[in-house]
Write a protein that holds these residues in place. Sequence first.
Motif, PDB file in Angstrom:
ATOM      1  N   CYS A  16       0.840  -1.206   0.000  1.00  9.71           N
ATOM      2  CA  CYS A  16       0.000   0.000   0.000  1.00  9.71           C
ATOM      3  C   CYS A  16       0.874   1.255   0.000  1.00  9.71           C
ATOM      4  CB  CYS A  16      -0.926  -0.016   1.199  1.00  9.71           C
ATOM      5  SG  CYS A  16      -2.123   1.320   1.226  1.00  9.71           S
ATOM      6  N   LEU A  20       1.045   4.148  -2.930  1.00  7.68           N
ATOM      7  CA  LEU A  20       0.849   5.573  -2.661  1.00  7.68           C
ATOM      8  C   LEU A  20       2.079   6.385  -3.054  1.00  7.68           C
ATOM      9  CD1 LEU A  20      -1.037   5.433   0.747  1.00  7.68           C
ATOM     10  CD2 LEU A  20      -1.971   6.021  -1.490  1.00  7.68           C
ATOM     11  N   GLU A 126      -5.729   2.109  -4.274  1.00  6.38           N
ATOM     12  CA  GLU A 126      -7.057   1.871  -3.702  1.00  6.38           C
ATOM     13  C   GLU A 126      -7.268   0.398  -3.392  1.00  6.38           C
ATOM     14  OE1 GLU A 126     -10.474   3.475  -5.755  1.00  6.38           O
ATOM     15  OE2 GLU A 126      -9.303   5.224  -6.343  1.00  6.38           O
ATOM     16  N   GLN A 128      -4.956  -1.866  -2.778  1.00  7.39           N
ATOM     17  CA  GLN A 128      -4.120  -2.213  -1.636  1.00  7.39           C
ATOM     18  C   GLN A 128      -4.742  -1.706  -0.334  1.00  7.39           C
ATOM     19  OE1 GLN A 128      -1.510  -4.141  -1.563  1.00  7.39           O
ATOM     20  NE2 GLN A 128      -1.453  -4.417  -3.768  1.00  7.39           N
ATOM     21  N   TYR A 129      -5.301  -0.507  -0.360  1.00  9.73           N
ATOM     22  CA  TYR A 129      -5.918   0.061   0.826  1.00  9.73           C
ATOM     23  C   TYR A 129      -7.145  -0.758   1.243  1.00  9.73           C
ATOM     24  CZ  TYR A 129      -8.170   3.397   3.936  1.00  9.73           C
ATOM     25  OH  TYR A 129      -8.763   3.979   5.013  1.00  9.73           O
ATOM     26  N   GLU A 133      -7.613  -2.725   4.672  1.00  8.54           N
ATOM     27  CA  GLU A 133      -8.766  -2.419   5.513  1.00  8.54           C
ATOM     28  C   GLU A 133      -9.567  -3.683   5.831  1.00  8.54           C
ATOM     29  OE1 GLU A 133     -12.274  -0.095   3.965  1.00  8.54           O
ATOM     30  OE2 GLU A 133     -11.253   1.454   5.133  1.00  8.54           O
TER      31      GLU A 133
END
Length: 163
Positions: A16, A20, A126, A128-129, A133
């Motif tokens: 992630c 980014l 997104e 990876q996020y 999460e």
Amino acid sequence: MENDTLEQLKADVTACGESLGNVGKLRLIGIASRVLGLFLLIFTVVLLVSALLLFGAVAAIDALSAIMPVWAASLMMGSIYIVLIAVAVACRKALFIHPFIRLMSKEINTEEELALKTMEAEHKAEIQYIRLETKVENATRELNMYAALASRIWSWITGKIGK
């Protein structure tokens, strides 16, 4: 099992962060290329205007005054420089922005490719996020389940001792 989960969570956080970082790098390339391109455009226009006023106009007017009136020679030189300024403004992306994009990123050549790569990097970040999460939510749910189980067992034990 817990080490595998932690290692996987660590790998996901790392992925992630890399995604980014890639998005940030591509956005920085876009911003820097636009800023440097605009700076070079302004610098070029200023130089062309200076050349119009100082060197080119005087020399050409002097040379042309032998075969035509001075006012006609001045008008012709002014028109040539106005056309050069218009060409520089019309071709600003090809002349100024795209070379800086190529300079900063070896695999990207144009603003359109930069926009596509940025969208791809954002999408990957997104994903990876969302994965991260989801794993955090699963770990929290699992922890809550164990806490509830321990609480029920404790309640059962204290209930048996109290009777």
